[in-house]
Write an enzyme that holds these catalytic residues in place. Structure first.
Site, short mmCIF file in Angstrom:
data_model
loop_
_atom_site.label_atom_id
_atom_site.label_comp_id
_atom_site.label_asym_id
_atom_site.label_seq_id
_atom_site.Cartn_x
_atom_site.Cartn_y
_atom_site.Cartn_z
N TRP A 572 0.84 -1.19 -0.07
CA TRP A 572 0.04 0.10 0.01
C TRP A 572 0.88 1.22 0.05
O TRP A 572 0.48 2.37 0.47
CB TRP A 572 -1.10 -0.04 1.21
CG TRP A 572 -1.84 -1.36 1.03
CD1 TRP A 572 -2.21 -1.82 -0.13
CD2 TRP A 572 -3.09 -1.31 1.79
NE1 TRP A 572 -3.29 -2.77 0.21
CE2 TRP A 572 -3.90 -2.60 1.37
CE3 TRP A 572 -3.57 -0.89 3.07
CZ2 TRP A 572 -4.97 -2.97 1.97
CZ3 TRP A 572 -4.69 -1.31 3.69
CH2 TRP A 572 -5.24 -2.41 3.10
N HIS A 705 -18.40 -1.98 4.96
CA HIS A 705 -18.18 -1.12 3.79
C HIS A 705 -19.48 -0.65 3.35
O HIS A 705 -19.76 0.40 2.44
CB HIS A 705 -17.86 -1.84 2.72
CG HIS A 705 -16.34 -2.41 2.98
ND1 HIS A 705 -16.12 -3.51 3.25
CD2 HIS A 705 -15.01 -1.75 2.74
CE1 HIS A 705 -14.66 -3.55 3.68
NE2 HIS A 705 -14.31 -2.54 3.10
#
Length: 766
Positions: A572, A705
């Site tokens: 990341w 989410h």
């Protein structure tokens, strides 16, 4: 030699799209304003590409949430449960598929989400039914062509981007096991032909069909689907002027050249990723040499932020020109630029020596221009580029001999726990004495506007460090109190001091920097700011201990120390390109190891080392897996193996298909692994059951989410299903992922229901 681009970041230079979508979801703006902002971003993107002389400008690469969801919307692949909600506005139907819908009498879950190949981008997984028919539903593609046509002087310069039919089917899931998704190839190709026909009627000549599945190991069904799809499209349009660019990226296509050979004559150009696999060029050139196929060379890195090494790039292009001629060559970034930030020029706090070596999306487009100028004879650009690359080879900013020495000498004592899990588990159960199905969260708690404002004020020196620390501690105290009231067994401090789980650690380590405006879309309105790993990495000092220990001092319950693992920090971040990736990973692993030992020394006996990126980092081809796991598992074990048996090591992984890497997950030897499994309805757990996974597991029992709040019985049913797959004594109960993106009311209600469901499960399933 045409210059083209595969896709441009769509979030806006100031994250305008994120702010607009969230304002729309919160009812602060209407759809008219939302569309107005989207159009403004598109026009800015197109003008940038026009300014730098891009010959074919991509269209339909913009999305309000996800380009795979856009494709589903374009071809009417919308499950009935969402259609039945009967929204007056299509954008609400669209967002309901991505985020779920919970209002009035309706309670519809969001569609499943997973990672886009081996990137940190998430897409919404299509759902297919047997004999499903497809039809043109959305007008977005055609409206955007009209918009772009007002900017360029000819439709010859407009290149619509579509996910290719075989890749689109491969990304989805069958609703049941009565058919194979590739059985739908005839039905889906029919709608592609209809779309291409409409594009031709609008004067479009070039069409980009993305088939990144060509970079993977293909099954017979997929191979047959390719042959059928492109032959059918060619037969229909063979007498037209349509030019198809078959685009693949993220790895090489050599393993599938034999498949492409069967339909090579049906396409105009083929795009290959020469950044991920530069060695494929020779064979691909040989493959197309005797045909008319144009080669699109992906020579500018679309996934990393380092400036192109022009000498290497020019050598590749010259080889291609010698082989097939300049007229049969196109140049482009390796993949869409959605994976990198927009504009480096906005960054004013990066050491000049490092900044000179960097390049964001706008600069990547300019690099294509530079390459063209060098080929036309401009030596100054080439010499300047070579000087900048050479300049840092022996720089003390980059290199640290002590750090290199430590990570180059790794003995077994650094990668082995003292005893195996069966012994550790017994000691840990005696120490912690948790009830059946212990409850916890993944780590982060809501990041409110008030909290973000406080961090920004401190960053901009508008409040003192003392005032900042006091404020953050007040958030921690509040979080501890709420977790205790709800009745969680293992608490977290909430990570209120962290903007991001990777960026925070980058600011505490030598050799890594954070940008000010380097935002990248992860999914929907979720944007992250990947750090830049530019040199040898080492720990400056304790990174988390003050906050974790403060939290522990405010409760009698166990606090879980929260760290990000080395593989995730690697995956990341934008990683240096001047040494093998494993060396950088080992350096980070030792820095995390030092932090783990500091936490243990201070009395923190449950420590989570998150590795949500482990699966996403897996190479696309199986033949490369062994090398990847050799360094990624070793990195995790370096970071986690120095503690006592009684110290419990947790890790967390995001949406993943675990069936083919279950042994490697076991090799991590974490005491507890938490995974995202709610959206897949616990399907993933069968892999752990079949493998007889020996360690403890926390399957996510609700999807974070989506803003919807799961009911008690919904969560209980998932716990019950988990207990059918796993040993009850080894199950933890937790949400799917961290809770930083959710609102406090959503989080508190959801966790309350989770704890209530767990209490029922303890009674019913004990």
């Amino acid at each position: 030699m045409l210059k083209h681009n595969l896709g441009f970041p769509r979030i806006g230079e100031q994250r305008e799209l994120k702010k607009a979508c969230e304002s729309y979801w919160n009812g602060k703006i209407d759809s008219v304003k939302l569309f107005e902002i989207g159009k403004k971003i598109r026009i800015e993107n197109w003008n940038i590409q026009k300014h730098y002389g891009i010959d074919l400008i991509p269209c339909n690469d913009f999305s309000f949430y996800d380009h795979v969801l856009d494709m589903s919307f374009l071809i009417g692949s919308i499950p009935d449960s969402y259609f039945n909600l009967k929204f007056k506005n299509d954008i609400d139907l669209y967002f309901s598929m991505a985020r779920g819908y919970q209002k009035h009498k309706f309670d519809i879950k969001a569609m499943e989400m997973t990672k886009w190949f081996n990137t940190n981008y998430h897409y919404i997984v299509p759902i297919f039914t047997k004999n499903q028919k497809f039809f043109i539903y959305s007008k977005k593609l055609f409206n955007e062509i009209k918009e772009l046509n007002n900017i360029v002087d000819s439709t010859d310069k407009i290149k619509p981007v579509l996910i290719g039919p075989v890749t689109y089917l491969s990304l989805g899931k069958e609703k049941d096991n009565t058919f194979h998704k590739m059985d739908l190839i005839e039905n889906i190709v029919s709608v592609y032909i209809e779309i291409i026909n409409k594009l031709l009627n609008k004067g479009i000549k070039w069409i980009q069909l993305d088939e990144p599945i060509l970079s993977m190991d293909l099954y017979d069904k997929e191979k047959e689907a390719f042959q059928y799809a492109y032959k059918k499209i060619y037969n229909y349009f063979s007498l037209s002027d349509v030019k198809i660019i078959l685009t693949s990226y993220f790895d090489g296509i050599l393993d599938n050249l034999s498949i492409i050979k069967n339909f090579n004559e049906y396409i105009t150009a083929i795009h290959i990723d020469l950044v991920e696999d530069p060695n494929q060029l020779k064979d691909v050139l040989s493959f197309i040499k005797d045909s008319k196929t144009i080669l699109s060379m992906g020579i500018v890195n679309g996934r990393n932020i380092w400036k192109n090494r022009y000498n290497d790039t020019i050598d590749k292009i010259k080889k291609a020109i010698f082989s097939i001629g300049k007229d049969r060559i196109m140049i482009a970034p390796s993949c869409s630029l959605i994976h990198i930030p927009i504009d480096l020029d906005k960054e004013n706090n990066i050491h000049l020596d490092i900044k000179e070596r960097m390049s964001f999306a706008k600069q990547k487009i300019k690099e294509l221009n530079d390459i063209e100028k060098i080929l036309e004879g401009d030596r100054n650009i080439l010499l300047k580029n070579s000087f900048l690359i050479k300049k840092l080879e022996n720089s003390t900013i980059i290199h640290n001999k002590e750090v290199k020495l430590r990570s180059d000498n790794i003995s077994n004592k650094y990668i082995q726990r003292k005893n195996d899990f069966s012994i550790r588990q017994k000691k840990q159960k005696e120490k912690f004495n948790f009830p059946l199905f212990p409850t916890t969260t993944i780590g982060s708690l809501p990041q409110t506007k008030e909290l973000r404002d406080i961090r920004n004020k401190f960053k901009n020196k508008k409040i003192s460090e003392k005032e900042y620390v006091k404020k953050i501690k007040s958030f921690i105290i509040y979080a501890i109190k709420k977790q205790e009231e709800i009745g969680l067994d293992v608490l977290v401090h909430g990570e209120f001091e962290r903007t991001d789980m990777v960026e925070y650690f980058s600011e505490k380590l030598n050799g890594i920097l954070s940008t000010d405006y380097g935002w990248v879309q992860s999914y929907g309105s979720r944007c992250v700011k990947p750090p830049v790993i530019y040199g040898d990495v080492s720990r400056i000092g304790d990174m988390t201990t003050d906050w974790i220990c403060f939290a522990q001092s405010n409760t009698n319950k166990f606090i879980k120390g929260m760290l990000t693992g080395p593989v995730t920090i690697i995956k990341w971040s934008f990683v240096r390109d001047d040494q093998p990736i494993y060396k950088t990973s080992y350096q980070i692993a030792f820095a995390i190891r030092d932090e783990v030992l500091s936490l243990e020394k201070l009395g923190i006996n449950i420590i989570q080392i998150d590795e949500p990126a482990l699966r996403e980092g897996l190479p696309l081809k199986r033949k490369n897996w062994k090398y990847y796991f050799s360094w990624s598992i070793k990195s995790f074990r370096i970071s986690s193996s120095g503690v006592k048996d009684e110290t419990q090591i947790h890790t967390h992984m995001c949406y993943s298909e675990f069936n083919d890497i279950i042994k490697q997950i076991s090799d991590l030897d974490a005491d507890v692994i938490t995974i995202e499994s709610a959206r897949s309805n616990m399907e993933l757990l069968k892999n752990f059951s079949d493998f007889y996974y020996p360690n403890e597991i926390g399957p996510g029992v609700y999807d974070i989410h989506s803003p919807r709040i799961p009911s008690v019985m919904e969560i209980y049913d998932l716990i019950k299903k988990a207990a059918n797959f796993l040993y009850k004594e080894n199950i933890w109960i937790n949400p799917d992922c961290g809770l930083k993106t959710r609102k406090w009311n959503e989080v508190l209600d959801s966790i309350k229901n989770m704890v209530k469901a767990t209490k029922i499960a303890r009674k019913e399933l004990s």
